[in-house]
Design an enzyme around this catalytic site. Structure first.
Site, short mmCIF file in Angstrom:
data_model
loop_
_atom_site.label_atom_id
_atom_site.label_comp_id
_atom_site.label_asym_id
_atom_site.label_seq_id
_atom_site.Cartn_x
_atom_site.Cartn_y
_atom_site.Cartn_z
N CYS A 125 0.85 -1.19 0.00
CA CYS A 125 0.00 0.00 0.00
C CYS A 125 0.89 1.24 0.00
O CYS A 125 2.09 1.16 0.22
CB CYS A 125 -0.91 0.01 1.22
SG CYS A 125 -2.06 -1.38 1.28
N ALA B 25 -5.65 -4.41 -1.40
CA ALA B 25 -6.43 -5.14 -0.40
C ALA B 25 -5.89 -6.55 -0.21
O ALA B 25 -5.94 -7.36 -1.13
CB ALA B 25 -7.89 -5.18 -0.81
N GLY C 148 13.10 -15.25 -1.16
CA GLY C 148 14.25 -15.66 -0.34
C GLY C 148 15.17 -14.51 0.00
O GLY C 148 16.26 -14.73 0.54
#
Length: 530
Positions: free
Chosen positions: A2, A51, A365
């Site tokens: 976000c 979301a 990773g």
């Protein structure tokens, strides 16, 4: 991810300032909100949403009826929010959003303990209008980005990316500095009646090498102590699996980057194993990027077949990589050579995932090499994914081990990590003991590496005269190679006058190096040369 954006004490009309918030719209494609703050007409929040959790009530800034004077915008995931809610008996929850836990913890314990109890990755801006305080905070390793601009007269602007602050209008005669917020810290500001702020406290709430406060409420109980090898390896396995498990928190599809190296293979294999245990309703997608005959592509294909993932391969040519460089620099906001080189592949595979699949939450990773001394020399990257190797409890334990246990052994880097998973059949043995390759060698064709392709292209992009004059053209951190000069040119076009965003080029300090590539070291030989 976000995007968060906030202003406190703006001298300019907010309708003008908010255009800067749209520069980070790519961070949250699902929704956008711009909200003024009651009683402070020159203060506001902006939020771009992707979301992941609670798609109905997850919009920000978060406000709840019990604490109407608290306003929160944050970017990240709090993995232990359910545990903390139950442990401290917060019964009057209003949403299912993980970030709501910050409001309850702050109200009961204050900002420092609140921050220290959070197990996750995060960057937040918390406003308390009752006590007229503004709080900023960022996770231990800075996995989630946060930048701030503070003028001499107390105008504060905050954003997930520096580009959202470059065109902010202010009253200073000279441009104020845009600085990254320190990881593992929180800052407290007094909020004045004028909307301006004054910094009154800046403190660290987490130390990388100490067990975090939130460990007391973790699902993995206290570990056996001591440095007996089998005990240590068992602890590493337990903490790593726990790090992956807690990151399964999502309402959107989960995938994993898979290079075919040790780190991403361990993450992908553990993720597939746990997804089956948790009975996820879809197969885990894995994603590999490189030239069609590259070592990484071939190794990743082998791992994917072994663990049973739904595997995707993203092939690209050096020419396609070069075309992506400017867009990569735009998003990274840097001209550091290593960061740009390593991020081109990440950018291209991310673009593929976004356009061609429905996976939204991506495991990686990243972080293991820095932790376990896996690189021939250390490497700085921007981490925007779910990164189990940077789990705070896992890293704190690993770094608490004696140095001789963590060092390479018998010429094998990351020996302790490899040995911890030996004999479990989690990944193929040849992958478990596959040596670390320079990024450019693993990703590109055995015929020509990404590094060599870049050097050839730079000969036509930058001439000898330009490089010779670089100290005059770029007095701050002058580039010493044609590749570095090219990146700097692109950066200055995108972000003129912001060269100080980079404090130094990443270079190995113990040799006289002008280029960070492992290929320039006499000790390095790619697999195909051996």
């Amino acid at each position: 991810m976000c995007g968060i954006w906030a202003l406190f004490g703006s001298d300019e009309c907010l309708s003008v300032q908010c255009t800067s918030a749209m520069k980070i719209a790519h961070r949250g494609p699902d929704a956008f909100r711009f909200e003024n703050i009651n009683g402070f007409t020159n203060c506001c929040f902006g939020f771009h949403r992707l979301a992941i959790v609670d798609q109905l009530y997850g919009m920000q800034p978060i406000r709840i009826k019990k604490f109407p004077y608290l306003w929160l915008v944050y970017n990240g995931e709090i993995y232990n929010h359910h545990t903390l809610k139950e442990r401290f008996e917060f019964t009057d929850y209003q949403t299912k959003v993980d970030g709501e836990i910050l409001l309850h913890l702050y109200e009961r314990f204050g900002i420092q303990k609140m921050a220290s109890l959070l197990d996750g990755v995060f960057a937040f801006v918390l406003l308390d209008t009752a006590n007229r305080k503004v709080f900023l905070g960022r996770d231990t390793y800075g996995v989630r980005p946060l930048f701030k601009l503070l003028t001499d007269d107390g105008f504060l602007a905050v954003c997930s990316e520096a580009k959202g602050l470059t065109d902010i209008t202010h009253s200073m005669s000279s441009p104020p500095k845009i600085t990254p917020f320190l990881p593992g810290h929180f800052e407290v500001f007094d909020l004045k009646p004028t909307g301006k702020v004054g910094s009154i406290q800046m403190d660290r709430f987490h130390c990388c090498t100490q067990e975090p406060n939130h460990a007391a409420y973790d699902t993995v109980e206290r570990l056996p102590s001591g440095f007996v090898p089998e005990t240590v390896k068992s602890n590493i396995r337990s903490l790593f699996e726990n790090a992956v498990r807690k990151r399964l928190m999502a309402h959107r599809r989960i995938g994993c980057l898979l290079s075919g190296g040790l780190d991403s293979s361990l993450v992908a294999a553990t993720l597939v194993k746990l997804a089956k245990e948790e009975k996820l309703k879809y197969p885990i997608q894995t994603f590999a990027i490189g030239a069609e005959d590259s070592p990484d592509i071939l190794a990743a294909r082998k791992v994917a077949s072994y663990i049973g993932s739904e595997h995707h391969e993203v092939n690209f040519t050096p020419e396609e990589g070069l075309k992506a460089v400017e867009e990569v620099i735009f998003h990274l906001e840097t001209y550091d050579i290593t960061t740009i080189r390593a991020s081109v592949g990440m950018y291209l595979v991310s673009k593929y995932i976004r356009e061609k699949t429905d996976s939204v939450v991506i495991f990686s990773g990243e972080g293991s090499d820095e932790l376990t001394q896996g690189y021939i020399y250390f490497h700085k990257v921007l981490l925007e994914l779910r990164v189990p190797f940077l789990d705070h409890r896992f890293t704190a334990y690993y770094l608490s081990l004696p140095e001789e246990m963590r060092q390479p052994k018998d010429g094998v880097e990351k020996h302790l990590l490899r040995d911890s998973f030996k004999g479990l059949n989690l990944i193929p043995d040849e992958i478990l003991w596959r040596r670390k390759e320079a990024f450019s060698d693993g990703m590109m064709s055995v015929k020509k590496s990404w590094y060599n392709s870049l050097q050839d292209q730079m000969e036509s992009e930058v001439n000898d005269f330009q490089l010779e004059k670089s100290p005059k053209t770029f007095p701050f951190l002058p580039p010493r190679t044609k590749e570095a000069y090219f990146y700097r040119q692109v950066f200055e076009k995108l972000y003129p006058g912001q060269a100080e965003w980079l404090s130094h080029y990443w270079m190995p300090r113990w040799i006289n190096a002008t280029d960070p590539s492992a290929r320039t070291l006499s000790i390095y030989k790619p697999d195909k040369d051996q």
